[in-house]
Write an enzyme that holds these catalytic residues in place. Structure first.
Site, short mmCIF file in Angstrom:
data_model
loop_
_atom_site.label_atom_id
_atom_site.label_comp_id
_atom_site.label_asym_id
_atom_site.label_seq_id
_atom_site.Cartn_x
_atom_site.Cartn_y
_atom_site.Cartn_z
N HIS A 133 42.07 1.07 -12.12
CA HIS A 133 43.03 0.46 -13.05
C HIS A 133 43.40 -0.93 -12.57
O HIS A 133 42.95 -1.39 -11.52
CB HIS A 133 44.27 1.36 -13.24
CG HIS A 133 45.29 1.27 -12.17
ND1 HIS A 133 46.64 1.45 -12.40
CD2 HIS A 133 45.19 1.01 -10.83
CE1 HIS A 133 47.31 1.32 -11.26
NE2 HIS A 133 46.46 1.07 -10.31
N CYS A 166 48.09 -5.96 -7.30
CA CYS A 166 47.78 -4.89 -8.27
C CYS A 166 47.32 -5.41 -9.63
O CYS A 166 46.91 -4.64 -10.48
CB CYS A 166 48.97 -3.94 -8.44
SG CYS A 166 49.25 -2.96 -6.96
N HIS A 209 41.20 -2.33 -9.28
CA HIS A 209 41.08 -1.57 -8.03
C HIS A 209 41.16 -0.09 -8.36
O HIS A 209 41.37 0.29 -9.51
CB HIS A 209 42.19 -1.98 -7.05
CG HIS A 209 43.56 -1.64 -7.53
ND1 HIS A 209 44.25 -2.40 -8.45
CD2 HIS A 209 44.39 -0.59 -7.25
CE1 HIS A 209 45.42 -1.86 -8.70
NE2 HIS A 209 45.54 -0.74 -7.98
N HIS A 223 42.10 4.21 -7.09
CA HIS A 223 42.87 5.13 -6.26
C HIS A 223 42.22 6.52 -6.30
O HIS A 223 41.66 6.90 -7.33
CB HIS A 223 44.30 5.32 -6.77
CG HIS A 223 45.12 4.08 -6.77
ND1 HIS A 223 45.65 3.54 -5.62
CD2 HIS A 223 45.51 3.26 -7.77
CE1 HIS A 223 46.33 2.45 -5.93
NE2 HIS A 223 46.26 2.26 -7.23
N HIS A 237 37.17 9.48 -12.69
CA HIS A 237 36.14 8.42 -12.65
C HIS A 237 36.15 7.53 -13.89
O HIS A 237 35.12 6.99 -14.28
CB HIS A 237 34.75 9.00 -12.39
CG HIS A 237 34.55 9.38 -10.96
ND1 HIS A 237 35.11 10.52 -10.42
CD2 HIS A 237 33.90 8.76 -9.95
CE1 HIS A 237 34.79 10.58 -9.13
NE2 HIS A 237 34.07 9.53 -8.83
N GLU A 280 49.64 8.23 -5.66
CA GLU A 280 48.70 7.15 -5.94
C GLU A 280 47.96 6.77 -4.66
O GLU A 280 46.82 6.34 -4.67
CB GLU A 280 49.46 5.95 -6.50
CG GLU A 280 48.58 4.93 -7.18
CD GLU A 280 49.40 3.80 -7.78
OE1 GLU A 280 49.37 3.66 -9.00
OE2 GLU A 280 50.07 3.07 -7.03
ZN ZN Z 1 46.90 0.75 -8.32
#
Ligand code: ZN
Length: 140
Positions: A14, A23, A27, A29, A71, A130
């Protein structure tokens, strides 16, 4: 009243359009998701003594959350920039999932809570990590 919970893990990419730090970049998580439900025990039958069969909880979360999000590129449907990225990925046959809000852990936890509740699960708490050291909790 009993509460039972099951834990899941999934990966997503995201970005946070408009964020004032790193952010804003694309990137990913590895999320850990804890779904807690509450209820009384089934009195008899195959599910006697259970609030809910853990395998039924697992398959509901898999069908309604993980199959759609794992994914995927999670994006904010209200962000023009994030929509552009999603459109490109869709043309490349890559998985995307749009949220009606920013894709923060807080909004995602609430979305998951509401989705599972709408499916008839008596959800009492969603806890979403997260990162291994950051989580959000959403309760009714
Ligand atoms: Zn993030």
């Amino acid at each position: 009243m009993f509460k039972i919970a099951k834990e899941f893990s999934f990966d997503m990419a995201h970005m946070l359009d408009g964020h004032d730090r790193k952010c804003k970049n694309l990137h990913g998580h590895t999320y850990t998701l804890q779904v807690e439900i509450q209820g009384e025990l089934c009195e008899s039958g195959a599910k006697g003594g259970m609030v809910m069969d853990y395998s039924d909880l697992k398959s509901a979360v898999k069908t309604h959350i993980l199959d759609k999000m794992d994914h995927a590129f999670l994006y904010d449907l209200t962000s023009e920039k994030e929509q552009k990225v999603a459109q490109l990925l869709n043309t490349l046959d890559s998985k995307t999932f749009g949220l009606p809000t920013r894709t923060t852990a807080e909004q995602l936890a609430k979305f998951i809570f509401d989705e599972l509740t709408a499916q008839g699960l008596p959800v009492s708490l969603i806890r979403l990590w997260e990162t291994p050291t950051s989580y959000c909790e959403y309760t009714s």
